[in-house]
Design a protein around this motif. Structure first.
Motif, PDB file in Angstrom:
ATOM      1  N   GLY A   1      80.364  66.236  52.262  1.00 14.71           N
ATOM      2  CA  GLY A   1      80.174  66.968  53.499  1.00 14.71           C
ATOM      3  C   GLY A   1      80.034  66.104  54.732  1.00 14.71           C
ATOM      4  N   PHE A   2      78.865  65.437  54.857  1.00 16.02           N
ATOM      5  CA  PHE A   2      78.534  64.772  56.116  1.00 16.02           C
ATOM      6  C   PHE A   2      79.362  63.534  56.414  1.00 16.02           C
ATOM      7  CE2 PHE A   2      74.184  66.582  54.896  1.00 16.02           C
ATOM      8  CZ  PHE A   2      74.485  67.789  55.509  1.00 16.02           C
ATOM      9  N   SER A   3      79.681  62.736  55.369  1.00 16.60           N
ATOM     10  CA  SER A   3      80.342  61.454  55.651  1.00 16.60           C
ATOM     11  C   SER A   3      81.768  61.692  56.143  1.00 16.60           C
ATOM     12  CB  SER A   3      80.348  60.573  54.405  1.00 16.60           C
ATOM     13  OG  SER A   3      81.267  61.076  53.478  1.00 16.60           O
TER      14      SER A   3
ATOM     15  N   LEU B   1      73.783  63.484  47.200  1.00 14.70           N
ATOM     16  CA  LEU B   1      75.028  62.722  47.138  1.00 14.70           C
ATOM     17  C   LEU B   1      76.218  63.641  47.374  1.00 14.70           C
ATOM     18  CD1 LEU B   1      76.632  60.138  46.528  1.00 14.70           C
ATOM     19  CD2 LEU B   1      76.536  60.722  44.122  1.00 14.70           C
ATOM     20  N   VAL B   2      76.180  64.841  46.761  1.00 14.99           N
ATOM     21  CA  VAL B   2      77.264  65.807  46.947  1.00 14.99           C
ATOM     22  C   VAL B   2      77.346  66.191  48.431  1.00 14.99           C
ATOM     23  CG1 VAL B   2      78.024  68.162  46.438  1.00 14.99           C
ATOM     24  CG2 VAL B   2      77.195  66.693  44.597  1.00 14.99           C
ATOM     25  N   ALA B   3      76.164  66.445  49.044  1.00 13.97           N
ATOM     26  CA  ALA B   3      76.134  66.845  50.448  1.00 13.97           C
ATOM     27  C   ALA B   3      76.690  65.742  51.338  1.00 13.97           C
ATOM     28  CB  ALA B   3      74.705  67.186  50.846  1.00 13.97           C
TER      29      ALA B   3
ATOM     30  N   GLY C   1      78.488  53.421  59.457  1.00 14.89           N
ATOM     31  CA  GLY C   1      77.082  53.607  59.103  1.00 14.89           C
ATOM     32  C   GLY C   1      76.825  54.768  58.184  1.00 14.89           C
ATOM     33  N   LEU C   2      77.436  55.913  58.482  1.00 15.70           N
ATOM     34  CA  LEU C   2      77.186  57.105  57.677  1.00 15.70           C
ATOM     35  C   LEU C   2      77.785  56.964  56.284  1.00 15.70           C
ATOM     36  CD1 LEU C   2      75.883  59.822  57.611  1.00 15.70           C
ATOM     37  CD2 LEU C   2      77.899  60.829  58.653  1.00 15.70           C
ATOM     38  N   MET C   3      78.942  56.278  56.231  1.00 16.50           N
ATOM     39  CA  MET C   3      79.571  56.040  54.924  1.00 16.50           C
ATOM     40  C   MET C   3      78.686  55.134  54.082  1.00 16.50           C
ATOM     41  SD  MET C   3      83.453  55.530  56.140  1.00 16.50           S
ATOM     42  CE  MET C   3      84.410  55.492  54.662  1.00 16.50           C
ATOM     43  N   LEU C   4      78.125  54.119  54.760  1.00 16.27           N
ATOM     44  CA  LEU C   4      77.251  53.197  54.052  1.00 16.27           C
ATOM     45  C   LEU C   4      76.024  53.920  53.521  1.00 16.27           C
ATOM     46  CD1 LEU C   4      77.202  50.163  53.435  1.00 16.27           C
ATOM     47  CD2 LEU C   4      75.727  49.856  55.401  1.00 16.27           C
ATOM     48  N   PHE C   5      75.493  54.838  54.342  1.00 20.46           N
ATOM     49  CA  PHE C   5      74.324  55.585  53.913  1.00 20.46           C
ATOM     50  C   PHE C   5      74.660  56.466  52.709  1.00 20.46           C
ATOM     51  CE2 PHE C   5      71.427  59.231  54.013  1.00 20.46           C
ATOM     52  CZ  PHE C   5      70.239  58.543  53.871  1.00 20.46           C
TER      53      PHE C   5
END
Lengths: 259, 227
Positions: free
Chosen positions: A47-49, A41-43, A207-211
């Protein structure tokens, strides 16, 4: 589940190698999974989102704000179901009562987290910590209602008295939530519209935010289950201690009388 | 209906005790009146007071209700009255309805007095066209408050710390009543240009609340006091 089993770790027998506690292999595995989920979740969250177009970096608060309240709702539903199971099953198992209590405690913790994180988010996006908006007000009342429920659990009396009283309150609280929500909706309605749980089935989110949000839900759900297991076991120990404590005190008095 | 006959007897008993002890007239009504004066000190402005008068009436009612509920159960638990009634075979549903009825009557009297105080002290104006709405609101809100008060009062009765627990339990529960009754009374009085027709949806909310907790309370009261 009305057993007076010797809880894990409470043994004073020859098995000294086990440290006293409420942990078992299952909870340890679950705990590690929860830690991995939190790291994930931290990553993803930090990071990614991607940052939001309007809210920029502050949108990352979402990955804590939303999962905690969802899990809290589930926790309160579990409280209501366990309360009902206690009341309407024949043997009135105290296990259900302890599960209801533990679930409510974790629910209150998560709602508190939602409110604190939400207030910080509000300060960033709306410029104020608190708004008298429908969803905020409902959530605040929900929080206070379950604090009341926890207070009822500590009133005293026998375990079954506690269980019966709190079961009634646990079920009435569920009756209350829609009424509070309806009245407050009529009263005020600034909080952004729900983005994921929409009635038309359309999800308005990257999509990435949803993930990342999904990772958040998994992480907090795992934490919930882990805490539930430990808390119900601690409660069983507390109850056993209460029962045992009384017996021990009686035995001590009798022994005094004999001398 | 046997239940209702017993309920009326219980209500009669509670009201008779109140009439003889005069706690309501000598302590609770003055307490409510002092609260209204204190609100005026806190909100030092005539215009504001007139605007918020309906809300203050209901707040004063809620605070007084907490005292009334404590009182309603103190007279029972002091001499083990509640247990005696249960041993005498009184149906818990009848007991609940009776106590709620007695509480409702006391609350209704209190609300009328508080509304009168608001007219005198805050310059609230009662208008004729809002009369029906005002009376309906008073009745439905009183019923909702009475059933919640009786239910949670019964829960906390007989335990140490009930004085502090009751407000924590009751106030969040009656929040919908406070919101609904305040808005409905604003419409009835025409506070800040509110129209009478705006008040009726709120009466709907108050009715649903009263019925939901009335039914829930009647069913749950037995297991609650049966210890």
């Amino acid at each position: 589940m009305t057993e007076t089993q010797t809880p894990p770790g409470a043994t004073t027998g020859p098995d000294r190698s086990r440290r006293p506690g409420t942990g078992t292999t299952a909870t340890r595995v679950l705990g590690i999974l929860a830690l991995v989920a939190v790291a994930w979740l931290v990553a993803f969250g930090l990071g990614f989102s991607p940052a939001d177009r309007d809210q920029e970096e502050s949108v990352r608060i979402l990955y804590v704000h939303v999962p905690t309240i969802w899990v809290a709702y589930v926790a309160f539903v579990v409280t209501a179901i366990c309360s009902g199971l206690y009341m309407f099953t024949k043997n009135h198992a105290l296990g259900f009562d302890r599960a209801a209590g533990a679930s409510a405690e974790i629910g209150v913790l998560f709602v508190a987290l939602t409110l604190v994180v939400g207030a910080l988010w509000g300060r960033l996006t709306w410029g104020v910590f608190w708004q008298w908006d429908a969803r905020l007000t409902t959530t605040a009342l929900l929080f206070v209602t379950y604090i009341g429920y926890l207070a009822v659990r500590r009133l005293g009396g026998s375990h079954h008295q506690r269980a019966r009283r709190s079961a009634v309150i646990g079920m009435l609280a569920v009756l209350l939530i829609p009424l509070v929500h309806w009245s407050v909706r009529l009263w005020r309605s600034l909080h952004q519209e729900a983005t994921v749980l929409r009635t038309d089935g359309q999800v308005k989110m990257d999509g990435l935010m949803l993930f990342s949000l999904f990772v958040g839900v998994v992480a907090f759900a795992l934490i919930y289950v882990w805490l539930m297991l430990h808390r119900t076991r601690v409660m069983a120990l507390e109850d056993a201690l209460d029962d045992h404590g009384l017996e021990a005190a009686l035995a001590a008095r009798r022994a005094e009388g004999e001398n | 209906m046997r239940v209702w006959r017993v309920a009326l007897l219980v209500a009669g008993k509670d009201l008779r005790i109140e009439r003889r002890s005069r706690v309501v007239t000598n302590q609770i009504v003055p307490f409510a009146a002092v609260t209204m004066v204190m609100f005026a000190f806190a909100l030092d402005a005539d215009v504001v007071l007139q605007r918020v008068a309906p809300g203050l009436v209901w707040l004063a009612t809620l605070f007084s209700m907490l005292v009334l509920v404590q009182r309603a159960y103190a007279i029972e638990t002091d001499d083990g009255g509640l247990d005696a009634l249960r041993v005498a075979g009184v149906d818990p549903a009848a007991l609940f309805l009776g106590k709620a009825l007695a509480l409702a009557v006391q609350l209704a009297v209190l609300e009328v007095i508080l509304l009168g105080t608001a007219v005198v002290l805050y310059g609230a104006e009662i208008r004729l066209e809002g009369g029906v709405l005002l009376v309906t609101t008073l009745i439905t809100a009183t019923c909702g408050l009475a059933v919640v008060g009786t239910l949670y009062g019964g829960l906390a009765a007989g335990f140490r710390g009930r004085e502090t627990l009751l407000p924590l339990l009751v106030l969040p529960v009656v929040a919908p009543v406070l919101i609904g009754a305040t808005r409905a009374v604003e419409s009835a009085l025409g506070t800040a240009g509110a129209v009478v027709s705006e008040g009726w949806p709120w009466v709907g909310l108050l009715t649903v609340f009263a019925v939901a907790f009335g039914v829930g309370g009647t069913l749950a009261f037995g297991p609650l006091i049966d210890e």
